[in-house]
Scaffold this active site. Structure first.
Site, mmCIF file in Angstrom:
data_model
loop_
_atom_site.group_PDB
_atom_site.id
_atom_site.type_symbol
_atom_site.label_atom_id
_atom_site.label_comp_id
_atom_site.label_asym_id
_atom_site.label_seq_id
_atom_site.Cartn_x
_atom_site.Cartn_y
_atom_site.Cartn_z
ATOM 1 N N TRP A 125 1.772 1.718 -3.505
ATOM 2 C CA TRP A 125 0.677 2.289 -4.307
ATOM 3 C C TRP A 125 0.691 3.809 -4.179
ATOM 4 O O TRP A 125 0.538 4.546 -5.152
ATOM 5 C CB TRP A 125 -0.691 1.773 -3.829
ATOM 6 C CG TRP A 125 -1.206 0.578 -4.565
ATOM 7 C CD1 TRP A 125 -1.311 -0.692 -4.079
ATOM 8 C CD2 TRP A 125 -1.697 0.525 -5.916
ATOM 9 N NE1 TRP A 125 -1.838 -1.525 -5.048
ATOM 10 C CE2 TRP A 125 -2.091 -0.805 -6.175
ATOM 11 C CE3 TRP A 125 -1.855 1.476 -6.928
ATOM 12 C CZ2 TRP A 125 -2.626 -1.206 -7.403
ATOM 13 C CZ3 TRP A 125 -2.378 1.079 -8.153
ATOM 14 C CH2 TRP A 125 -2.757 -0.253 -8.382
ATOM 15 N N TRP A 160 -9.911 7.456 -8.014
ATOM 16 C CA TRP A 160 -11.120 7.735 -8.806
ATOM 17 C C TRP A 160 -10.973 7.255 -10.245
ATOM 18 O O TRP A 160 -11.894 6.655 -10.800
ATOM 19 C CB TRP A 160 -11.450 9.240 -8.751
ATOM 20 C CG TRP A 160 -12.329 9.518 -7.576
ATOM 21 C CD1 TRP A 160 -11.933 9.947 -6.345
ATOM 22 C CD2 TRP A 160 -13.738 9.297 -7.489
ATOM 23 N NE1 TRP A 160 -13.021 10.024 -5.501
ATOM 24 C CE2 TRP A 160 -14.140 9.631 -6.172
ATOM 25 C CE3 TRP A 160 -14.695 8.849 -8.393
ATOM 26 C CZ2 TRP A 160 -15.470 9.533 -5.742
ATOM 27 C CZ3 TRP A 160 -16.028 8.760 -7.965
ATOM 28 C CH2 TRP A 160 -16.398 9.088 -6.660
ATOM 29 N N TRP A 218 -21.025 10.920 -20.251
ATOM 30 C CA TRP A 218 -21.473 10.952 -18.858
ATOM 31 C C TRP A 218 -22.858 11.592 -18.773
ATOM 32 O O TRP A 218 -23.202 12.468 -19.563
ATOM 33 C CB TRP A 218 -20.503 11.762 -17.998
ATOM 34 C CG TRP A 218 -19.098 11.262 -17.936
ATOM 35 C CD1 TRP A 218 -17.990 11.857 -18.475
ATOM 36 C CD2 TRP A 218 -18.630 10.060 -17.302
ATOM 37 N NE1 TRP A 218 -16.865 11.108 -18.205
ATOM 38 C CE2 TRP A 218 -17.226 9.994 -17.481
ATOM 39 C CE3 TRP A 218 -19.257 9.031 -16.584
ATOM 40 C CZ2 TRP A 218 -16.443 8.970 -16.985
ATOM 41 C CZ3 TRP A 218 -18.487 7.996 -16.088
ATOM 42 C CH2 TRP A 218 -17.088 7.961 -16.289
ATOM 43 N N GLU A 265 0.830 -1.209 0.000
ATOM 44 C CA GLU A 265 0.000 0.000 0.000
ATOM 45 C C GLU A 265 0.867 1.263 0.000
ATOM 46 O O GLU A 265 0.527 2.261 -0.637
ATOM 47 C CB GLU A 265 -0.945 0.005 1.212
ATOM 48 C CG GLU A 265 -2.058 -1.031 1.137
ATOM 49 C CD GLU A 265 -2.921 -0.888 -0.102
ATOM 50 O OE1 GLU A 265 -3.401 0.226 -0.380
ATOM 51 O OE2 GLU A 265 -3.117 -1.886 -0.811
ATOM 52 N N ASN A 315 -11.037 2.400 2.833
ATOM 53 C CA ASN A 315 -10.539 2.323 1.457
ATOM 54 C C ASN A 315 -11.387 1.421 0.557
ATOM 55 O O ASN A 315 -11.641 1.753 -0.595
ATOM 56 C CB ASN A 315 -9.085 1.845 1.440
ATOM 57 C CG ASN A 315 -8.476 2.013 0.048
ATOM 58 O OD1 ASN A 315 -8.497 3.098 -0.512
ATOM 59 N ND2 ASN A 315 -7.980 0.935 -0.523
ATOM 60 N N TRP A 370 -16.449 11.126 -13.204
ATOM 61 C CA TRP A 370 -15.595 10.911 -12.023
ATOM 62 C C TRP A 370 -15.055 12.206 -11.433
ATOM 63 O O TRP A 370 -14.743 12.280 -10.247
ATOM 64 C CB TRP A 370 -14.442 9.960 -12.349
ATOM 65 C CG TRP A 370 -13.524 10.409 -13.458
ATOM 66 C CD1 TRP A 370 -13.648 10.118 -14.783
ATOM 67 C CD2 TRP A 370 -12.343 11.218 -13.333
ATOM 68 N NE1 TRP A 370 -12.622 10.712 -15.502
ATOM 69 C CE2 TRP A 370 -11.803 11.375 -14.635
ATOM 70 C CE3 TRP A 370 -11.684 11.811 -12.255
ATOM 71 C CZ2 TRP A 370 -10.646 12.112 -14.889
ATOM 72 C CZ3 TRP A 370 -10.525 12.550 -12.502
ATOM 73 C CH2 TRP A 370 -10.017 12.697 -13.804
#
Length: 481
Positions: free
Chosen positions: A281, A386, A310, A278, A345, A363
């Protein structure tokens, strides 16, 4: 005299720029208040409050070292060069020390400051600090930035095998300077102070950050892999806000994880390995910010997805923002965000996929709303998450992989404990019906709880169709989770 310009590095220990400045001679610290810039960046009021509270703690600990902390205002970063130059002239500063920040606006600000100082013969020294690896040092064989996390991680592992980033020595006490610290403001206009209950969840200061890290590494990291996806369990480190503000460093986190795992980062305890993953990341998304600047400009990482049709659906967007979608796991997660400044998360992915796939809402709307409410709001991580969920980003979920919020809820909150905590109006439902009250029968469902604003299966088909219509999309198989 040396000046350290503090930004997202609000700590005394393991602070590269602070250690370097103190080594060179008497040091003064400065922090710039930039409310106009923070508004432009959608920084949350609870995040600004957290910064101020941490600054207050840091001012006390620097004061113990006779190191004054000065507060100046550069409402917009365009004003930073002039404000810092004036301070340097007043204090006869020889050099300014900063820890690198990433993103287009940050890079432009620092370049402008360096240029203004250089014209006066003052050097700006910048240091790698908020990352383990300098952007540009972890590259593909062809010399480009990675777009896939697993390949990025592999090269990070190779770097770690060769040399482990070391912790920096905290500065010692210096001779007293005839300069008084400035008071840290209690609040900033335009950023209302959050309630006492939210503030109590996030105590400020390095001592608290270190306590959380030590508790996690000593007691919880072994169970991290098995428990981190269950929002009702205390399975995560709760360090993200402290990392984002730089109250603790990724090096300190890495060293604590390694210490709990006999120095191993690829083998040994699966919990420690997963948590280090993590940290990588977090690293990956910051490198993406540098390697692919368009994501700093609100652009999709995958350009072809900018043609997505969208929906303009303000009522659906408002229902999502206000936790009244009629899907309990979504609403419970959004209430957690609104009341605590933080969201688990796993649920960040679930609510993001619901907004971008089931509601087919851009988004950008979700990214902005999160930044305006997250105490740990961070451009790289928030944008990366996102875009991953929306299938527009690097290493993103394939567009046909659409989380079903009800099955996610049944899997990760099987007893409904998380839902019932945040949605007490559903406390009377059994553990089967609580995930989807609308399916429980009865003419009116549950009093005080709305019916779902969208049909999950037909909205899923609508999303698949929208993505299939994009140029350069191959028709891949479909899966649902």
């Amino acid at each position: 005299m040396q000046l350290i310009w503090l930004r997202s590095d609000l700590r005394q220990h393991d602070n590269t720029a602070l250690a370097a400045a103190a080594e060179r001679g008497p040091t003064v610290a400065v922090y710039l208040l930039s409310p106009q810039q923070w508004q432009e960046h959608d920084d949350a009021p609870c995040k600004i409050d957290f910064w101020l509270r941490n600054l207050h703690e840091l001012s006390k600990s620097l004061g113990d070292l006779n190191m004054p902390l000065l507060i100046r205002t550069a409402s917009h970063w365009d004003q930073a060069p002039a404000v810092l130059l004036e301070l340097c002239r007043q204090l006869k500063i020889e050099a300014v020390h900063v820890n690198e920040e990433y993103g287009i606006n940050e890079s432009r600000r620092d370049a402008a400051v360096a240029k203004a100082l250089q014209a006066e013969g003052i050097t700006l020294h910048s240091y790698l600090d908020q990352l383990l690896f300098k952007p540009g040092s972890v590259l593909t064989r062809t010399g480009t930035y990675f777009q896939v996390f697993s390949q990025f991680r592999k090269v990070c592992y190779e770097h770690l095998h060769r040399s482990m980033p070391s912790l920096k020595q905290a500065p010692g006490k210096q001779s007293a300077l005839n300069i008084a610290s400035d008071p840290v403001p209690e609040a900033i206009e335009g950023f209302p102070t959050p309630g006492a209950s939210l503030r109590a969840l996030w105590p400020a200061g390095e001592t608290e950050a270190r306590r959380r890290l030590d508790t996690f590494a000593d007691a919880q990291i072994d169970y991290y892999k098995s428990e981190r996806d269950f929002p009702a369990k205390p399975g995560t480190s709760q360090l993200s806000a402290y990392l984002a503000a730089g109250v603790i460093s990724p090096r300190q986190c890495l060293h604590a994880a390694l210490q709990s795992n006999q120095g191993e980062f690829e083998s040994g305890k699966v919990g420690a390995v997963t948590w280090i993953n993590e940290l990588l990341w977090r690293e990956f998304y910051k490198h993406i910010l540098v390697g692919y600047p368009r994501v700093s400009r609100h652009r999709a990482f995958r350009p072809e997805t900018e043609a997505l049709a969208w929906r303009d659906a303000p009522e659906d967007l408002a229902a999502w923002q206000e936790a009244r979608t009629g899907l309990p796991i979504i609403d419970a997660a959004m209430r957690q965000l609104l009341e605590t400044g933080w969201m688990h998360n796993r649920l960040r992915m679930v609510v993001a996929m619901f907004l971008t796939k089931n509601l087919l809402i851009d988004w950008h709307e979700g990214e902005r709303f999160f930044m305006r409410h997250l105490i740990d709001g961070d451009l790289a991580a928030n944008n990366g998450g996102w875009q991953w969920s929306a299938s527009t980003g690097t290493d993103s979920a394939p567009y046909f992989r659409i989380f079903n919020p009800v099955s996610q809820s049944e899997k990760f909150d099987s007893e409904g404990l998380f839902i019932k905590h945040w949605l007490p109006e559903l406390a009377g439902l059994n553990k089967k019906d609580v995930h989807n009250p609308a399916s429980a029968g009865g003419l009116f469902g549950v009093a005080d709880y709305p019916p779902p604003i969208v049909n999950l299966s037909t909205s899923r088909e609508r999303a698949l169709a929208a993505f299939k219509n994009l140029p350069s999309r191959s028709s891949q198989g479909e899966s649902d989770e």
